[in-house]
Scaffold this motif. Structure first.
Motif, PDB file in Angstrom:
ATOM      1  N   GLY A 146      22.887  63.130   5.737  1.00 52.24           N
ATOM      2  CA  GLY A 146      23.668  62.607   5.900  1.00 52.24           C
ATOM      3  C   GLY A 146      24.324  62.201   7.248  1.00 52.24           C
ATOM      4  N   CYS A 147      25.981  62.612   7.696  1.00 50.70           N
ATOM      5  CA  CYS A 147      26.477  61.490   8.601  1.00 50.70           C
ATOM      6  C   CYS A 147      27.291  62.615   9.290  1.00 50.70           C
ATOM      7  N   ASN A 148      27.547  62.755  10.550  1.00 45.43           N
ATOM      8  CA  ASN A 148      28.727  64.139  11.403  1.00 45.43           C
ATOM      9  C   ASN A 148      29.452  63.139  11.760  1.00 45.43           C
ATOM     10  N   ALA A 149      29.867  61.356  12.073  1.00 44.50           N
ATOM     11  CA  ALA A 149      30.879  60.596  12.206  1.00 44.50           C
ATOM     12  C   ALA A 149      31.623  60.177  10.872  1.00 44.50           C
ATOM     13  N   THR A 150      32.772  60.369  11.440  1.00 41.80           N
ATOM     14  CA  THR A 150      34.328  59.986  10.856  1.00 41.80           C
ATOM     15  C   THR A 150      34.735  58.336  11.541  1.00 41.80           C
ATOM     16  N   ALA A 186      22.018  58.597   8.290  1.00 39.00           N
ATOM     17  CA  ALA A 186      21.777  59.655   7.551  1.00 39.00           C
ATOM     18  C   ALA A 186      20.247  58.978   7.729  1.00 39.00           C
ATOM     19  N   GLU A 187      20.091  57.677   6.977  1.00 38.26           N
ATOM     20  CA  GLU A 187      19.186  57.386   7.529  1.00 38.26           C
ATOM     21  C   GLU A 187      18.111  58.710   9.153  1.00 38.26           C
ATOM     22  N   ALA A 188      19.025  58.329  10.199  1.00 33.80           N
ATOM     23  CA  ALA A 188      18.457  58.292  11.339  1.00 33.80           C
ATOM     24  C   ALA A 188      18.325  60.295  11.297  1.00 33.80           C
ATOM     25  N   GLU A 189      19.115  60.971  10.585  1.00 38.17           N
ATOM     26  CA  GLU A 189      19.147  62.360  10.622  1.00 38.17           C
ATOM     27  C   GLU A 189      18.005  62.811   9.909  1.00 38.17           C
ATOM     28  N   SER A 190      17.209  62.025   9.172  1.00 41.11           N
ATOM     29  CA  SER A 190      16.055  62.332   8.483  1.00 41.11           C
ATOM     30  C   SER A 190      14.756  62.562  10.170  1.00 41.11           C
ATOM     31  N   GLY A 191      15.142  62.031  11.097  1.00 41.87           N
ATOM     32  CA  GLY A 191      14.105  61.924  11.975  1.00 41.87           C
ATOM     33  C   GLY A 191      13.188  60.235  12.066  1.00 41.87           C
ATOM     34  N   GLU A 192      13.565  59.686  11.015  1.00 44.07           N
ATOM     35  CA  GLU A 192      12.777  58.293  11.180  1.00 44.07           C
ATOM     36  C   GLU A 192      13.555  57.686  11.172  1.00 44.07           C
ATOM     37  N   ASP A 193      14.111  56.898  12.157  1.00 39.56           N
ATOM     38  CA  ASP A 193      15.279  55.800  12.838  1.00 39.56           C
ATOM     39  C   ASP A 193      13.854  54.860  13.249  1.00 39.56           C
ATOM     40  N   TYR A 194      13.222  53.590  11.938  1.00 41.50           N
ATOM     41  CA  TYR A 194      14.347  53.326  11.021  1.00 41.50           C
ATOM     42  C   TYR A 194      12.830  53.607   9.940  1.00 41.50           C
ATOM     43  N   THR A 195      13.249  53.533   8.685  1.00 39.89           N
ATOM     44  CA  THR A 195      12.453  53.576   7.342  1.00 39.89           C
ATOM     45  C   THR A 195      12.439  52.356   6.742  1.00 39.89           C
ATOM     46  N   PRO A 196      11.375  52.250   5.613  1.00 39.83           N
ATOM     47  CA  PRO A 196      11.239  51.419   4.539  1.00 39.83           C
ATOM     48  C   PRO A 196      11.789  52.759   2.886  1.00 39.83           C
ATOM     49  N   ARG A 197      11.300  53.614   3.265  1.00 37.75           N
ATOM     50  CA  ARG A 197      11.299  54.319   2.731  1.00 37.75           C
ATOM     51  C   ARG A 197      12.555  54.357   1.282  1.00 37.75           C
ATOM     52  N   TYR A 198      14.318  53.891   1.969  1.00 37.30           N
ATOM     53  CA  TYR A 198      15.056  53.238   1.063  1.00 37.30           C
ATOM     54  C   TYR A 198      14.589  52.021   1.237  1.00 37.30           C
ATOM     55  N   ALA A 199      14.695  51.480   0.426  1.00 36.77           N
ATOM     56  CA  ALA A 199      14.486  49.550   0.118  1.00 36.77           C
ATOM     57  C   ALA A 199      15.646  48.547   0.578  1.00 36.77           C
ATOM     58  N   SER A 200      17.169  49.660   0.034  1.00 35.21           N
ATOM     59  CA  SER A 200      18.588  48.902   0.275  1.00 35.21           C
ATOM     60  C   SER A 200      18.855  49.653   2.167  1.00 35.21           C
ATOM     61  N   HIS A 201      18.299  50.906   2.778  1.00 35.00           N
ATOM     62  CA  HIS A 201      18.797  51.661   3.809  1.00 35.00           C
ATOM     63  C   HIS A 201      20.391  51.948   2.989  1.00 35.00           C
ATOM     64  N   ASN A 202      20.080  53.108   1.488  1.00 36.15           N
ATOM     65  CA  ASN A 202      20.950  53.299   1.610  1.00 36.15           C
ATOM     66  C   ASN A 202      20.975  55.120   1.738  1.00 36.15           C
ATOM     67  N   ALA A 203      19.991  55.598   2.065  1.00 38.15           N
ATOM     68  CA  ALA A 203      19.992  56.747   2.426  1.00 38.15           C
ATOM     69  C   ALA A 203      21.216  58.030   1.522  1.00 38.15           C
ATOM     70  N   LEU A 204      22.142  57.843   2.002  1.00 32.83           N
ATOM     71  CA  LEU A 204      23.333  58.380   1.285  1.00 32.83           C
ATOM     72  C   LEU A 204      23.145  58.091  -0.556  1.00 32.83           C
ATOM     73  N   ASP A 205      21.990  57.667  -0.821  1.00 38.68           N
ATOM     74  CA  ASP A 205      22.226  57.922  -2.531  1.00 38.68           C
ATOM     75  C   ASP A 205      21.040  58.339  -3.320  1.00 38.68           C
ATOM     76  N   TYR A 206      20.768  59.122  -2.349  1.00 42.33           N
ATOM     77  CA  TYR A 206      19.452  59.990  -2.391  1.00 42.33           C
ATOM     78  C   TYR A 206      19.498  61.283  -1.607  1.00 42.33           C
ATOM     79  N   VAL A 207      18.858  62.634  -2.353  1.00 42.07           N
ATOM     80  CA  VAL A 207      17.789  62.923  -1.724  1.00 42.07           C
ATOM     81  C   VAL A 207      16.736  63.721  -1.429  1.00 42.07           C
ATOM     82  N   GLN A 208      16.671  63.585  -0.560  1.00 37.56           N
ATOM     83  CA  GLN A 208      15.102  63.550   0.376  1.00 37.56           C
ATOM     84  C   GLN A 208      14.329  64.912   0.226  1.00 37.56           C
TER      85      GLN A 208
END
Length: 403
Positions: A146-150, A186-208
């Protein structure tokens, strides 16, 4: 040249060791950052990088330095309420990183047997667990990055930052930029900044699958620690771990591939993309018996190790194909060993070590990542000369020769 690289790494740990700068938290101990050079980009303590640095430090006999790294992360956890992405003063403004602190604590305790230190460290691990269960839980009962920033300014600034690394549209509304920025964080929180594993860079739609595997490992660690000390807590963490495995089996096991995957809970679809995160259920040992780990290995195998992700035809992301990263060589090696695929593990070890030693012969250094031919081309930002996790995993693999 294997011995020469091994010695280069051993001698390099002390050269990399440093102290906090003006932009860092006032850390209580010196630490070993990812980059060995003073002018490198990566001269602070990064969260998940540190675990792989530590496995090399311990293999080389520097447990005291590895413990300092962990104590600094525990200090940062107390300061921020989560382990930050890195230990700068703004380190938690955006995100954490994969929760590997329990693995670091386990490794230090196995070396020192210091019960009082372990008791204090476990208090930190419970605090970290509470963060993930409070801030990163979904309605499924599984967790997501996820994302801490608001703050609007911070999110728009992050969007501009990502735009310097990737081609992002500029003719969109600020609200859309903020939405996209949160997903990239959220993608960066995975340590993988950035990755094609989320086709639309919609990491917040997933549980990893990697995150939930790590949290299973944390739950199991806490269950084992509290057994015989606090049976109420032990029962709680055991139930949490068992429930997590049930949910992972329901949502993250892909019958089509026979492997574990990320799950898009918004669309109700299991990810068909095979990536190194798929090794994590096997690393932690809760995966179904069978050929899944071998399938993942074969899907990602190259002549230099396993690529971060299968070939999706999108080559602009550094955590995609054909790039080879140290942390996933470690997880893949340990996963293959755990499930009895010793010949594949030996092949992976030999290929990755040869890739590093051959490239070291040519360049005189280690790099943050490689392709299978040893190229370390700039991608998203200039490739960094490394000690860090590349060195740590290499010397760990060196140390297990013949074991």
């Amino acid at each position: 040249m294997v011995q020469t690289l091994n010695e280069f790494i051993k001698n390099g740990w002390g050269r990399a060791r440093t102290t906090a700068s003006e932009t860092d938290l006032p850390l209580p101990f010196p630490f070993i950052p990812p980059s060995i050079t003073e002018d490198g980009m990566l001269r602070t303590l990064y969260y998940w990088d540190t675990y792989f640095t530590n496995v090399g430090l311990i293999a080389d006999g520097y447990t005291d330095w590895a413990k300092e790294n962990v104590d600094n992360l525990l200090f940062a956890l107390d300061h921020f309420g989560c382990v930050p992405n890195y230990t700068r003063k703004d380190g938690a403004d955006f995100c954490s990183q994969p929760p590997l602190l329990h693995l670091m604590v386990r490794d230090i305790y196995q070396q020192t047997k210091d019960e009082k230190w372990l008791e204090r460290a476990v208090q930190g691990l419970e605090k970290e667990y509470a963060f993930w269960m409070r801030e990163r839980i979904t309605e499924l009962g599984l967790n997501q990055y996820g994302c801490n920033a608001t703050d609007r300014k911070i999110l728009l600034g992050y969007y501009e930052y990502v735009s310097t690394r990737l081609e992002l549209p500029q003719d969109i509304s600020d609200a859309e930029k903020m939405r996209i920025a949160k997903n990239f964080v959220a993608e960066a929180e995975s340590g993988e900044d950035y990755t094609p594993r989320y086709a639309s860079h919609n990491a917040l739609d997933y549980v990893q699958i990697d995150l939930n595997s790590h949290l299973y490992g944390l739950e199991k660690f806490l269950f084992e620690y509290f057994t015989g000390k606090d049976e109420q807590k032990a029962a709680y963490y055991r139930a949490q771990a068992e429930r997590r495995v049930e949910l992972i089996e329901r949502y993250c096991f892909n019958e089509n591939t026979g492997a574990y995957c990320d799950y898009d809970f918004v669309s109700g679809k299991k990810n068909e993309i095979v990536c190194c995160a798929c090794f994590l259920p096997y690393y932690y040992g809760f995966a179904r018996k069978g050929a899944g780990v071998a399938f993942v290995y074969e899907a990602l195998k190259t002549k230099g190790g396993v690529a971060a992700c299968q070939d999706t035809g999108d080559y602009v992301y550094q955590w995609g194909y054909p790039y080879i990263w140290a942390p996933y060589q470690y997880f893949a090696y340990k996963a293959l060993i755990r499930y009895g695929y010793t010949s594949q593990a030996a092949e992976l070890r030999e290929r990755y070590m040869r890739l590093l030693s051959d490239t070291f012969d040519k360049t005189g250094t280690l790099w943050e990542r490689y392709d299978e031919n040893g190229n370390a081309a700039d991608l998203e930002y200039p490739t960094q000369p490394m000690l860090g996790w590349t060195a740590g995993v290499y010397n760990y693999l060196y140390s297990v020769k013949g074991k």
